[in-house]
Design a protein around this motif. Sequence first.
Motif, mmCIF file in Angstrom:
data_model
loop_
_atom_site.group_PDB
_atom_site.id
_atom_site.type_symbol
_atom_site.label_atom_id
_atom_site.label_comp_id
_atom_site.label_asym_id
_atom_site.label_seq_id
_atom_site.Cartn_x
_atom_site.Cartn_y
_atom_site.Cartn_z
ATOM 1 N N LYS A 296 0.804 -1.226 0.000
ATOM 2 C CA LYS A 296 0.000 0.000 0.000
ATOM 3 C C LYS A 296 0.838 1.278 0.000
ATOM 4 C CE LYS A 296 -4.067 -1.772 -0.167
ATOM 5 N NZ LYS A 296 -4.765 -1.764 -1.397
ATOM 6 N N ASN A 297 1.979 1.284 0.644
ATOM 7 C CA ASN A 297 2.778 2.501 0.729
ATOM 8 C C ASN A 297 3.948 2.524 -0.251
ATOM 9 O OD1 ASN A 297 1.190 3.637 2.782
ATOM 10 N ND2 ASN A 297 2.251 2.400 4.308
ATOM 11 N N GLN A 298 4.017 1.536 -1.112
ATOM 12 C CA GLN A 298 5.083 1.499 -2.105
ATOM 13 C C GLN A 298 4.642 2.223 -3.369
ATOM 14 O OE1 GLN A 298 6.819 -2.366 -2.725
ATOM 15 N NE2 GLN A 298 6.479 -2.957 -0.604
ATOM 16 N N TYR A 299 5.586 2.434 -4.265
ATOM 17 C CA TYR A 299 5.273 3.068 -5.541
ATOM 18 C C TYR A 299 4.404 2.132 -6.372
ATOM 19 C CZ TYR A 299 9.096 6.256 -4.386
ATOM 20 O OH TYR A 299 9.894 7.173 -3.775
ATOM 21 N N ASP A 300 3.374 2.695 -7.004
ATOM 22 C CA ASP A 300 2.532 1.908 -7.905
ATOM 23 C C ASP A 300 3.189 1.746 -9.264
ATOM 24 O OD1 ASP A 300 0.326 1.530 -6.135
ATOM 25 O OD2 ASP A 300 -0.261 3.599 -6.514
ATOM 26 N N VAL A 301 3.837 2.809 -9.724
ATOM 27 C CA VAL A 301 4.449 2.838 -11.051
ATOM 28 C C VAL A 301 5.775 3.580 -10.954
ATOM 29 C CG1 VAL A 301 4.212 3.679 -13.428
ATOM 30 C CG2 VAL A 301 2.194 2.897 -12.186
ATOM 31 N N ILE A 302 6.759 3.082 -11.671
ATOM 32 C CA ILE A 302 8.055 3.752 -11.769
ATOM 33 C C ILE A 302 8.345 4.019 -13.239
ATOM 34 C CG2 ILE A 302 10.552 3.510 -11.454
ATOM 35 C CD1 ILE A 302 9.966 1.775 -8.998
ATOM 36 N N LEU A 303 8.703 5.258 -13.552
ATOM 37 C CA LEU A 303 9.204 5.608 -14.875
ATOM 38 C C LEU A 303 10.716 5.685 -14.756
ATOM 39 C CD1 LEU A 303 6.746 8.477 -15.872
ATOM 40 C CD2 LEU A 303 6.540 6.033 -16.337
ATOM 41 N N MET A 304 11.421 4.854 -15.494
ATOM 42 C CA MET A 304 12.872 4.738 -15.369
ATOM 43 C C MET A 304 13.536 5.075 -16.698
ATOM 44 S SD MET A 304 15.141 3.680 -12.982
ATOM 45 C CE MET A 304 14.380 2.450 -11.916
ATOM 46 N N ASP A 305 14.321 6.134 -16.707
ATOM 47 C CA ASP A 305 15.040 6.522 -17.915
ATOM 48 C C ASP A 305 16.199 5.548 -18.150
ATOM 49 O OD1 ASP A 305 15.844 7.911 -20.140
ATOM 50 O OD2 ASP A 305 16.035 9.836 -19.121
ATOM 51 N N PHE A 306 16.555 5.336 -19.389
ATOM 52 C CA PHE A 306 17.655 4.434 -19.727
ATOM 53 C C PHE A 306 18.996 5.042 -19.325
ATOM 54 C CE2 PHE A 306 20.707 2.114 -22.249
ATOM 55 C CZ PHE A 306 20.168 0.838 -22.393
ATOM 56 N N VAL A 307 19.215 6.297 -19.689
ATOM 57 C CA VAL A 307 20.499 6.960 -19.435
ATOM 58 C C VAL A 307 20.347 7.877 -18.224
ATOM 59 C CG1 VAL A 307 22.250 8.516 -20.371
ATOM 60 C CG2 VAL A 307 21.117 6.864 -21.874
ATOM 61 N N MET A 308 21.060 7.543 -17.152
ATOM 62 C CA MET A 308 21.053 8.345 -15.931
ATOM 63 C C MET A 308 22.457 8.327 -15.330
ATOM 64 S SD MET A 308 17.518 7.368 -13.962
ATOM 65 C CE MET A 308 17.816 5.615 -13.855
ATOM 66 N N PRO A 309 22.790 9.350 -14.547
ATOM 67 C CA PRO A 309 24.090 9.352 -13.868
ATOM 68 C C PRO A 309 24.176 8.236 -12.819
ATOM 69 C CG PRO A 309 23.068 11.540 -13.785
ATOM 70 C CD PRO A 309 22.046 10.580 -14.319
ATOM 71 N N ASN A 310 25.374 7.868 -12.477
ATOM 72 C CA ASN A 310 25.721 6.902 -11.426
ATOM 73 C C ASN A 310 25.311 5.461 -11.733
ATOM 74 O OD1 ASN A 310 27.016 8.820 -9.719
ATOM 75 N ND2 ASN A 310 25.005 9.506 -9.063
ATOM 76 N N VAL A 311 24.046 5.215 -11.982
ATOM 77 C CA VAL A 311 23.559 3.876 -12.322
ATOM 78 C C VAL A 311 22.549 4.040 -13.456
ATOM 79 C CG1 VAL A 311 22.307 1.850 -11.488
ATOM 80 C CG2 VAL A 311 23.846 3.063 -9.935
ATOM 81 N N ASP A 312 22.729 3.304 -14.553
ATOM 82 C CA ASP A 312 21.803 3.446 -15.678
ATOM 83 C C ASP A 312 20.449 2.799 -15.364
ATOM 84 O OD1 ASP A 312 21.788 0.644 -16.419
ATOM 85 O OD2 ASP A 312 23.677 0.944 -17.464
ATOM 86 N N GLY A 313 19.461 3.112 -16.182
ATOM 87 C CA GLY A 313 18.104 2.644 -15.956
ATOM 88 C C GLY A 313 17.930 1.138 -15.910
ATOM 89 N N PRO A 314 18.472 0.390 -16.873
ATOM 90 C CA PRO A 314 18.327 -1.055 -16.799
ATOM 91 C C PRO A 314 18.962 -1.659 -15.536
ATOM 92 C CG PRO A 314 18.866 -0.417 -19.032
ATOM 93 C CD PRO A 314 19.018 0.808 -18.176
ATOM 94 N N THR A 315 20.135 -1.175 -15.159
ATOM 95 C CA THR A 315 20.800 -1.678 -13.951
ATOM 96 C C THR A 315 19.983 -1.326 -12.711
ATOM 97 O OG1 THR A 315 22.949 -1.457 -15.030
ATOM 98 C CG2 THR A 315 22.949 -1.637 -12.626
#
Length: 109
Positions: free
Chosen positions: A28-47
């Motif tokens: 109930k208190n967790q995220y329902d949906v996450i939008l994750m970009d492929f290219v991001m700093p530090n850790v990429d989206g797929p990882t």
Amino acid sequence: GYALDQAEDGLMSINKVKAKIQNSSGQKNQYDVILMDFVMPNVDGPTATKAVRDLGYMGLIFGLKGNALDCDVAYFLSCGANEVMAKPFKLSYFQNEKIWCRSSKCGDY
């Protein structure tokens, strides 16, 4: 209504999901949906997506790509994304009931 949250990079997204999981009793208190970009700093989206799945997150993850190369889409999906969309996308995309049914196997969404 909706509550939005954002992460500046992939590592922050992992940490935010981890905190939600640790501080919630059930889904109930967790995220329902996450939008994750492929290219991001530090850790990429797929990882980051794989790490979030490894934490036990069972909600929907939509991967976002600047291109729609088949190999990138396949990689994102193999890391745990439910759907992968090319940017820019229209918010009306999320009003399509078929996308929710396909992504969640017609579960709670």
